[in-house]
Design a protein around this motif. Structure first.
Motif, mmCIF file in Angstrom:
data_model
loop_
_atom_site.group_PDB
_atom_site.id
_atom_site.type_symbol
_atom_site.label_atom_id
_atom_site.label_comp_id
_atom_site.label_asym_id
_atom_site.label_seq_id
_atom_site.Cartn_x
_atom_site.Cartn_y
_atom_site.Cartn_z
ATOM 1 N N ALA A 21 0.821 -1.201 0.000
ATOM 2 C CA ALA A 21 0.000 0.000 0.000
ATOM 3 C C ALA A 21 0.861 1.259 0.000
ATOM 4 C CB ALA A 21 -0.921 -0.005 1.209
ATOM 5 N N CYS A 23 -0.300 4.191 0.764
ATOM 6 C CA CYS A 23 -0.967 5.231 1.553
ATOM 7 C C CYS A 23 -0.408 5.394 2.964
ATOM 8 C CB CYS A 23 -2.454 4.922 1.630
ATOM 9 S SG CYS A 23 -2.818 3.194 1.995
ATOM 10 N N CYS A 24 0.017 4.290 3.561
ATOM 11 C CA CYS A 24 0.248 4.254 5.010
ATOM 12 C C CYS A 24 1.230 5.317 5.501
ATOM 13 C CB CYS A 24 0.728 2.870 5.420
ATOM 14 S SG CYS A 24 -0.202 1.561 4.599
ATOM 15 N N CYS A 50 -7.089 -0.166 2.035
ATOM 16 C CA CYS A 50 -5.822 -0.559 2.652
ATOM 17 C C CYS A 50 -6.097 -1.255 3.975
ATOM 18 C CB CYS A 50 -4.929 0.659 2.880
ATOM 19 S SG CYS A 50 -3.459 0.259 3.836
ATOM 20 N N ASN A 52 -3.845 -2.055 6.020
ATOM 21 C CA ASN A 52 -2.793 -1.677 6.965
ATOM 22 C C ASN A 52 -3.188 -0.400 7.718
ATOM 23 O OD1 ASN A 52 -0.259 -2.142 8.182
ATOM 24 N ND2 ASN A 52 0.660 -0.554 6.886
ATOM 25 N N CYS A 53 -3.441 0.687 7.003
ATOM 26 C CA CYS A 53 -3.784 1.943 7.679
ATOM 27 C C CYS A 53 -5.277 2.280 7.577
ATOM 28 C CB CYS A 53 -2.953 3.100 7.123
ATOM 29 S SG CYS A 53 -3.455 3.655 5.491
#
Ligand SMILES: [Zn+2]
Length: 325
Positions: A21, A23-24, A50, A52-53
């Motif tokens: 990703a 974005c995180c 995502c 993750n975040c």
């Protein structure tokens, strides 16, 4: 945009494409190294999530690229020029149908529904037992005694039926008693639907028919034609009721069925005997409540069932009639 995605990516069976990703790190998290960013692409656009975040973004063809989608594209490394180009192309994809729908919606919301006040044709008096021919005619057609109808001041005997909207006279018709043509002389306005003032607050259903007498004897609406114009549809919708269209059981009525289905309204085609062609015939034979019951029992909302009932009616209409010996 797929060209800009990291080369290391994985396709899942449900259509999600996963990759590290982007974005995180922009959201105060450490960089994703476990391929937790996922995107799903369809003909209509894409959506991103995502794991993750928690960042999400989506894009729908025909719409502007939103703030979050634009951010994501930037993080992936799509140049601003390309994003703007994508936006333009998206707007070009906006379907003709979508635009027409938007215009219709705007028009519906802004233009108030109103009709001009109209004069009634000349009449001599209200229809009462003192005008026996007119009185008997209305009784024979099961018209409620409390609806204000007048004796027409014409050479042919007739009754004047006022058209009202918000209890103001906005038109009228003269129905001649002798059944010669023309049987009616109408004074009406575009988009008008007869019977709006017959609808009482608290009713959940409204019945839409062709004829004025059908509407009068069952407290329904009459579109006065085997078509329903867009303006009329809008007026009927303004009631906020469940609409059931009851076509006349003749060739002309078939067109009304198609239009009702197109508008997404329910249709009722009760299995009436051959002598009963419309609601008024049914009310004359059985009375108002039993007729309403047959209408509600035969109410169909599915387009497929409506089409089947229409074909049955078509057969019934075209069937050779039995001839008396
Ligand atoms: Zn993330």
């Amino acid at each position: 945009m797929l060209a800009f995605l990291p080369s290391k990516r994985k396709q899942s069976s449900s259509g999600w494409l996963s990759f590290n990703a982007p974005c995180c790190v922009h959201n105060g998290n450490s960089a994703d190294r476990r391929g937790r960013g996922g995107i799903k692409v369809s003909d209509q656009g894409w959506s991103y999530h995502c794991f993750n975040c928690g960042y999400t973004a989506s894009f729908i063809l025909g719409r502007n690229i939103g703030f979050k989608a634009r951010k994501l594209l930037e993080w992936i490394g799509v140049p601003e020029n390309d994003i703007n180009q994508l936006n333009l192309e998206s707007m070009r994809h906006r379907s003709m149908e979508g635009m027409l729908e938007d215009r219709q919606r705007e028009w519906n919301n802004t233009k108030p529904i109103e009709f001009k006040e109209a004069e009634l044709p000349e009449f001599s008096d209200f229809v009462t037992p003192d005008s026996p021919a007119e009185w008997a005619y209305l009784r024979s057609r099961c018209i409620p005694e409390d609806y204000p109808l007048m004796v027409a001041a014409t050479s042919r005997s007739g009754v004047v039926i006022p058209f009202t909207y918000n209890n103001q006279v906005v038109g009228s018709t003269i129905r001649f008693l002798d059944d010669r043509n023309p049987r009616y002389i109408n004074d009406t306005q575009s988009g008008y639907v007869f019977g709006m003032d017959l609808q009482q607050t608290g009713w959940q259903h409204v019945i839409v028919t062709e004829g004025i007498f059908d509407a009068l004897c069952i407290s329904g609406l009459a579109v006065m034609h085997n078509q329903i114009s867009d303006e009329q549809a809008r007026l009927i919708r303004s009631l906020g009721r469940d609409v059931t269209v009851v076509p006349d059981q003749d060739q002309a009525g078939l067109a009304l069925i198609d239009r009702a289905a197109e508008l997404g309204w329910a249709v009722s085609i009760p299995d009436w005997p051959d002598t009963v062609k419309d609601i008024n015939d049914a009310v004359k034979l059985w009375g108002k409540l039993p007729t309403l019951l047959t209408i509600m029992q035969s109410r169909e909302t599915s387009k497929i069932k409506i089409e089947l009932r229409k074909r049955q009616l078509e057969k019934k209409i075209n069937r050779p009639r039995e001839i008396d010996a």
